[in-house]
Design a protein around this motif. Structure first.
Motif, PDB file in Angstrom:
ATOM      1  N   THR A   1       4.651   8.380   2.275  1.00 17.14           N
ATOM      2  CA  THR A   1       5.310   9.505   1.609  1.00 17.14           C
ATOM      3  C   THR A   1       4.892  10.784   2.301  1.00 17.14           C
ATOM      4  O   THR A   1       3.697  10.975   2.571  1.00 17.14           O
ATOM      5  CB  THR A   1       4.902   9.550   0.126  1.00 17.14           C
ATOM      6  OG1 THR A   1       5.236   8.294  -0.482  1.00 17.14           O
ATOM      7  CG2 THR A   1       5.639  10.653  -0.624  1.00 17.14           C
ATOM      8  N   PRO A   2       5.866  11.691   2.567  1.00 22.17           N
ATOM      9  CA  PRO A   2       5.493  12.984   3.176  1.00 22.17           C
ATOM     10  C   PRO A   2       4.548  13.750   2.259  1.00 22.17           C
ATOM     11  O   PRO A   2       4.387  13.446   1.074  1.00 22.17           O
ATOM     12  CB  PRO A   2       6.833  13.688   3.373  1.00 22.17           C
ATOM     13  CG  PRO A   2       7.831  12.593   3.376  1.00 22.17           C
ATOM     14  CD  PRO A   2       7.325  11.549   2.442  1.00 22.17           C
ATOM     15  N   ARG A   3       4.013  14.812   2.782  1.00 23.50           N
ATOM     16  CA  ARG A   3       3.014  15.562   2.033  1.00 23.50           C
ATOM     17  C   ARG A   3       3.595  16.260   0.818  1.00 23.50           C
ATOM     18  O   ARG A   3       2.953  16.375  -0.209  1.00 23.50           O
ATOM     19  CB  ARG A   3       2.350  16.583   2.950  1.00 23.50           C
ATOM     20  CG  ARG A   3       1.332  15.964   3.910  1.00 23.50           C
ATOM     21  CD  ARG A   3       0.721  17.010   4.798  1.00 23.50           C
ATOM     22  NE  ARG A   3       1.726  17.592   5.696  1.00 23.50           N
ATOM     23  CZ  ARG A   3       1.526  18.638   6.479  1.00 23.50           C
ATOM     24  NH1 ARG A   3       0.358  19.236   6.457  1.00 23.50           N
ATOM     25  NH2 ARG A   3       2.465  19.096   7.265  1.00 23.50           N
TER      26      ARG A   3
ATOM     27  N   LEU B   1       0.831  -1.193   0.000  1.00 20.08           N
ATOM     28  CA  LEU B   1       0.000   0.000   0.000  1.00 20.08           C
ATOM     29  C   LEU B   1       0.864   1.240   0.000  1.00 20.08           C
ATOM     30  O   LEU B   1       1.987   1.235   0.534  1.00 20.08           O
ATOM     31  CB  LEU B   1      -0.940   0.011   1.220  1.00 20.08           C
ATOM     32  CG  LEU B   1      -1.780  -1.251   1.428  1.00 20.08           C
ATOM     33  CD1 LEU B   1      -2.410  -1.238   2.807  1.00 20.08           C
ATOM     34  CD2 LEU B   1      -2.856  -1.334   0.365  1.00 20.08           C
ATOM     35  N   ARG B   2       0.391   2.341  -0.588  1.00 20.75           N
ATOM     36  CA  ARG B   2       1.088   3.622  -0.605  1.00 20.75           C
ATOM     37  C   ARG B   2       0.122   4.682  -0.097  1.00 20.75           C
ATOM     38  O   ARG B   2      -1.014   4.774  -0.565  1.00 20.75           O
ATOM     39  CB  ARG B   2       1.554   3.975  -2.021  1.00 20.75           C
ATOM     40  CG  ARG B   2       2.582   3.008  -2.583  1.00 20.75           C
ATOM     41  CD  ARG B   2       3.001   3.409  -3.985  1.00 20.75           C
ATOM     42  NE  ARG B   2       3.960   2.473  -4.512  1.00 20.75           N
ATOM     43  CZ  ARG B   2       5.274   2.514  -4.257  1.00 20.75           C
ATOM     44  NH1 ARG B   2       5.754   3.470  -3.462  1.00 20.75           N
ATOM     45  NH2 ARG B   2       6.102   1.619  -4.768  1.00 20.75           N
ATOM     46  N   ILE B   3       0.619   5.457   0.843  1.00 19.62           N
ATOM     47  CA  ILE B   3      -0.201   6.532   1.392  1.00 19.62           C
ATOM     48  C   ILE B   3       0.642   7.788   1.503  1.00 19.62           C
ATOM     49  O   ILE B   3       1.887   7.732   1.532  1.00 19.62           O
ATOM     50  CB  ILE B   3      -0.775   6.162   2.771  1.00 19.62           C
ATOM     51  CG1 ILE B   3       0.351   5.937   3.789  1.00 19.62           C
ATOM     52  CG2 ILE B   3      -1.669   4.939   2.684  1.00 19.62           C
ATOM     53  CD1 ILE B   3      -0.138   5.761   5.201  1.00 19.62           C
ATOM     54  N   THR B   4       0.021   8.903   1.522  1.00 21.45           N
ATOM     55  CA  THR B   4       0.671  10.195   1.763  1.00 21.45           C
ATOM     56  C   THR B   4       0.329  10.615   3.175  1.00 21.45           C
ATOM     57  O   THR B   4      -0.855  10.641   3.555  1.00 21.45           O
ATOM     58  CB  THR B   4       0.188  11.241   0.756  1.00 21.45           C
ATOM     59  OG1 THR B   4       0.485  10.787  -0.560  1.00 21.45           O
ATOM     60  CG2 THR B   4       0.873  12.569   0.989  1.00 21.45           C
ATOM     61  N   ALA B   5       1.345  10.926   3.958  1.00 19.10           N
ATOM     62  CA  ALA B   5       1.137  11.259   5.365  1.00 19.10           C
ATOM     63  C   ALA B   5       0.260  12.481   5.501  1.00 19.10           C
ATOM     64  O   ALA B   5       0.375  13.442   4.715  1.00 19.10           O
ATOM     65  CB  ALA B   5       2.477  11.468   6.065  1.00 19.10           C
ATOM     66  N   GLY B   6      -0.625  12.437   6.443  1.00 18.84           N
ATOM     67  CA  GLY B   6      -1.503  13.558   6.707  1.00 18.84           C
ATOM     68  C   GLY B   6      -0.931  14.494   7.758  1.00 18.84           C
ATOM     69  O   GLY B   6       0.265  14.498   8.063  1.00 18.84           O
TER      70      GLY B   6
END
Length: 703
Positions: free
Chosen positions: A566-568, A480-485
């Motif tokens: 991944t950072p914002r 999974l890949r997410i962008t940090a909130g």
């Protein structure tokens, strides 16, 4: 003599002459013949009504109870054609030819009922009257009337009670009612027929009440009462009344006890004496006292009187529904009567309450065998022990388990309902059935609470084996890949789709690896990421253990999750031909199944250790050649990326291998080691190939 036939009508305008041939003969002589000519001339004649003038005559029907001299029929003569007038009845003469009838014919042509009326006791009566009518000119007509007397429809006067005996006290005064007679019929009247001149009594002719004319003292009288119909005195009936005047006894007997209230057990035997009355009378001895029992039928059937003793007649069953409907109480009244006139009596109320006796033991149910699955949860109902008890109240029992509940007997029983419930884990492989000893104890069946009876019942509980089934999750490995909130927020990552056997308990989820810094947590089957202020990208390899089942048969499976955070804000790598743009695409899941060889366990262990050392060495050498990072960092990266096991499924491509496969593990470690140098992934717009890039150094590598 030649006469005109009755009912004949002569009309001169139709026939004015009749020729009659007459023949006559004497004994020993020849017959001679002669003619008679009858000439009819026109003139005023009488004609009687057709039914009256017919050969049979007119018919009249009357009832036998018709009043005397009631008009029954009227003779009405009529003039024959050609006449202008009809003579008045006052100018007519009516003569009755036959006199053998009780009926009367008046001078005005009315037939009247007999002077004394008809006899109502006879059946249908018939009377025939032959009547001749003549006017002042000598013209006449004749006819007949037949009167049929029918039986009367009114009821006859009768006495329902033709004989009556009455006893009164000598204290009765003048004009007091002694008795009353009653007769059926219409217009009934009463009279004292004998004696002809009564001196002590009189009767009301309308109501039939017999009253005294003087104060009565110790006498006996015999009266003959006649009831008759006032309109038909011949309709009458007679009754006899005997009147006896006796002395008085002013005092009623006295009894001890004056009221009787008692409690008796239901086991009291028939014939037992409940109470003996002691009654006395001022003017007579005990031998003149009579004892009777009055009350509802239920009380009179269960009790009886033998002289002054009240005894039990039949068994008093406390456990019957009939006794329960009465509230377990019987009420009655003992009537004590003393001889003499008038009879004086005393009433003694009786109240008997039946008390219960614990007569019967509880009874075990037949076939007390239950089956329960071994996966039954805590508190599940196994079955109900339905014991019985014939004592009232029915089936009032308490239930208990001999030996109590414990590991050897993982069940409990409800004290009042007898329901058996699961109290501990069950395993059919360790024990296939349980034999429970359930004690049944009756309650509230006796006044003495210490008199309780109990019984042990054998109850069998069989365990039903349930086939083992591990929790199954789809897919078992996810990348999974997410962008940090925003730091401090709560960011859902994915939801695990797992299922187990239908009869097992709910699934539980636990993170067992890869969450050392606590950036992830599970909320049910949802994985949640907790962002922080870290700026560099970082991959996470998480191991989630899924538990299913209940009791001692819980089973678990492990799910691997590779999460790239991944950072914002992330700079894009430079390009010599065209600017690179990261395209947002929907994840494409491709599943590929490969046939692999399953080596023995010892070979897998040796190969896994050798492969891990070889990969660690190659990883450190690669990092030294490219960016020369310290080998300790490489070792640290190895520790973070060597944890996933089982099948791996990537978002854009997938590598699938069976669980515990060395080839799959090496691929996972290589992917994690390579991604540790590059913190971004993009697609070349010209060629369409994917590549990894380092946002700090700008280095990239084709995938």
């Amino acid at each position: 003599q030649v006469t005109l036939r009755a009912g004949a009508e002569l009309d001169a305008r139709q026939v004015n002459q009749y020729t009659l041939i007459l023949r006559a003969a004497c004994p020993g002589e020849d017959e001679v013949e002669g003619r008679l000519f009858v000439r009819v001339t026109a003139g005023q004649v009488l004609r009687c009504d057709t039914p009256f003038a017919s050969a049979e005559g007119d018919v009249v029907q009357v009832l036998a109870d018709v009043a005397p001299r009631t008009p029954l029929y009227a003779v009405l003569p009529q003039p024959l054609g050609g006449l202008t007038g009809f003579p008045s009845p006052s100018f007519l003469q009516f003569r009755l030819r036959n006199h053998n009838t009780p009926l009367t014919l008046t001078h005005r042509g009315l037939v009247l009922a007999p002077d004394n009326g008809f006899d109502p006791s006879k059946d249908t009566q018939t009377f025939r009257l032959e009547i001749e009518v003549m006017d002042r000119h000598g013209h006449n007509c004749s006819g007949a009337v037949r009167v049929e007397v029918l039986p009367s429809r009114r009821p006859r006067v009768t006495f329902p009670e033709p004989h009556r005996a009455v006893t009164v006290t000598e204290s009765i005064g003048p004009w007091e009612v002694v008795t009353q007679v009653h007769a059926r019929g219409d217009n009934v009247r009463y009279a004292i027929f004998a004696p002809v001149t009564p001196a002590l009594f009189t009767i009301d002719e309308v109501t039939g009440e017999i009253r005294s004319t003087h104060r009565l003292e110790g006498i006996s009288a015999h009266l003959l009462i006649r009831a008759y119909n006032a309109l038909h005195p011949d309709d009458h009936a007679t009754a006899t009344v005997n009147i006896t005047v006796q002395g008085t006894n002013p005092q009623a007997p006295r009894c001890v006890p004056a009221i009787f209230v008692s409690q008796v057990p239901e086991t009291v035997s028939p014939g037992s004496t409940l109470v003996t009355l002691r009654c006395t009378d001022s003017t007579s001895s005990d031998g003149c006292l009579h004892y009777d029992l009055e009350g509802p039928p239920s009380s009179r059937s269960h009790f009886c009187m033998e002289g002054p003793q009240l005894k039990v007649n039949t068994t008093l069953d406390y456990d019957s529904e009939a006794t329960a409907a009465l509230g377990f109480q019987f009420t009655a009244t003992i009537v004590v009567t003393v001889g003499g006139q008038p009879q004086q009596s005393t009433r003694v109320p009786v109240l008997v309450t039946v008390t219960p006796v614990n007569e019967f033991k509880p009874a075990c149910p037949s076939g007390a065998t239950f089956t329960v699955p071994e996966t039954a949860a805590f508190g599940s109902i196994v079955g109900r022990v339905a014991g019985t008890d014939r004592d009232y109240p029915p089936d009032s029992l308490e239930y208990s388990l001999e030996g109590g509940s414990g590991p050897a007997q993982p069940f409990s029983i409800d004290r009042h309902t007898g329901e058996i419930r699961v109290l501990g884990p069950l395993d059919s492989r360790q024990q296939k059935s349980y034999r429970l000893a359930v004690r049944l104890t009756d309650t509230h069946n006796d006044l003495d609470l210490r008199k309780r009876q109990s019984l042990l019942c054998d109850v069998s509980v069989r365990l039903q084996a349930v086939r083992d089934q591990l929790p199954v999750c789809t897919p078992e490995v996810q990348e999974l890949r997410i962008t940090a909130g925003t730091p401090g927020s709560r960011q859902p990552v994915t939801r695990l789709l797992c299922h187990s056997s239908p009869d097992s308990a709910a699934l539980t989820y636990t993170i067992v690896g890869g969450n050392e810094d606590g950036r992830f947590r599970l909320e049910g089957n949802t994985l949640v990421y907790l962002p922080n202020d870290r700026a560099e990208p970082r991959p996470f390899v998480l191991l989630v253990e899924v538990w299913g089942g209940s009791g001692g048969r819980r089973r678990s499976s492990v799910v691997a999750l590779v999460v790239h955070v991944t950072p914002r804000s992330t700079p894009m790598p430079p390009s010599a031909t065209a600017p690179l743009t990261t395209l947002q695409k929907e994840p494409l899941v491709v599943t590929q199944t490969e046939a692999v060889w399953h080596p023995p366990a010892w070979f897998v262990a040796v190969l896994t250790v050798s492969g891990a050392l070889l990969l660690a060495t190659l990883g450190c050498m690669a990092r030294n050649l490219l960016c020369r990072p310290p080998c300790a960092a490489c070792l640290h990266s190895k520790e973070e990326t060597c944890k996933p096991t089982g099948r791996i499924t990537a978002t854009s491509s997938s590598i699938t291998a069976p669980r515990k496969s060395p080839v799959a593990l090496s691929s996972l470690f290589a992917l994690s080691s390579t991604q540790g140098q590059f913190d971004g992934r993009a697609q070349d717009p010209r060629t369409g190939r994917d590549y990894l890039f380092n946002s700090v150094t700008g280095a990239r590598r084709w995938i």
